[in-house]
Design an enzyme around this catalytic site. Structure first.
Site, PDB file in Angstrom:
ATOM      1  N   THR A  36       4.383   1.905   1.985  1.00 40.61           N
ATOM      2  CA  THR A  36       5.404   2.909   1.677  1.00 40.61           C
ATOM      3  C   THR A  36       5.161   4.187   2.467  1.00 40.61           C
ATOM      4  OG1 THR A  36       4.174   3.863  -0.165  1.00 40.61           O
ATOM      5  CG2 THR A  36       5.646   2.013  -0.661  1.00 40.61           C
ATOM      6  N   ALA A  73       0.814  -1.217   0.000  1.00 38.73           N
ATOM      7  CA  ALA A  73       0.000   0.000   0.000  1.00 38.73           C
ATOM      8  C   ALA A  73       0.846   1.265   0.000  1.00 38.73           C
ATOM      9  CB  ALA A  73      -0.901   0.006   1.228  1.00 38.73           C
ATOM     10  N   CYS A  74       0.323   2.281  -0.684  1.00 41.18           N
ATOM     11  CA  CYS A  74       0.871   3.633  -0.604  1.00 41.18           C
ATOM     12  C   CYS A  74      -0.303   4.590  -0.567  1.00 41.18           C
ATOM     13  CB  CYS A  74       1.824   3.936  -1.765  1.00 41.18           C
ATOM     14  SG  CYS A  74       1.069   4.154  -3.380  1.00 41.18           S
ATOM     15  N   GLY A  75      -0.028   5.860  -0.513  1.00 43.21           N
ATOM     16  CA  GLY A  75      -1.089   6.851  -0.385  1.00 43.21           C
ATOM     17  C   GLY A  75      -2.161   6.751  -1.456  1.00 43.21           C
TER      18      GLY A  75
END
Length: 92
Positions: free
Chosen positions: A56, A7-9
């Site tokens: 991240t 996952a990231c933003g």
């Protein structure tokens, strides 16, 4: 078969880099796992079907499964330690 959430933003840029690194890591170590890329906001609802979260970004909450922040894959600093941390979680 293990399932890893990366996952990231926004679920696009940095998570793509990390997804590639994680896929390479599990292949090199013969670990049976799938990798799903998503937004950090989606992780809470997807965690029940997963074994590990690799993020991240700073985690906004706690989860029911192990979560690892993978900024080393973005900075290039400490990647070996991060690899080992992920492998340790997947081989428990």
């Amino acid at each position: 078969m293990k399932k890893i959430l990366v996952a990231c933003g926004a679920g696009i840029a940095t998570s793509t880099v990390v997804t590639n690194k994680v896929e390479e890591l599990i292949k090199e170590n013969n670990i049976q796992a799938t990798v799903e890329q998503c937004k950090i906001a989606e992780v809470k609802s997807k965690q029940s079907d997963a074994d590990l979260i690799v993020s991240t970004t700073i985690l906004p909450t706690t989860y029911d499964i192990p979560a690892i922040v993978a900024t080393a894959y973005i900075t290039g600093i400490g990647m070996d330690k991060l690899d080992q941390k992920i492998l340790d979680e997947l081989t428990k």
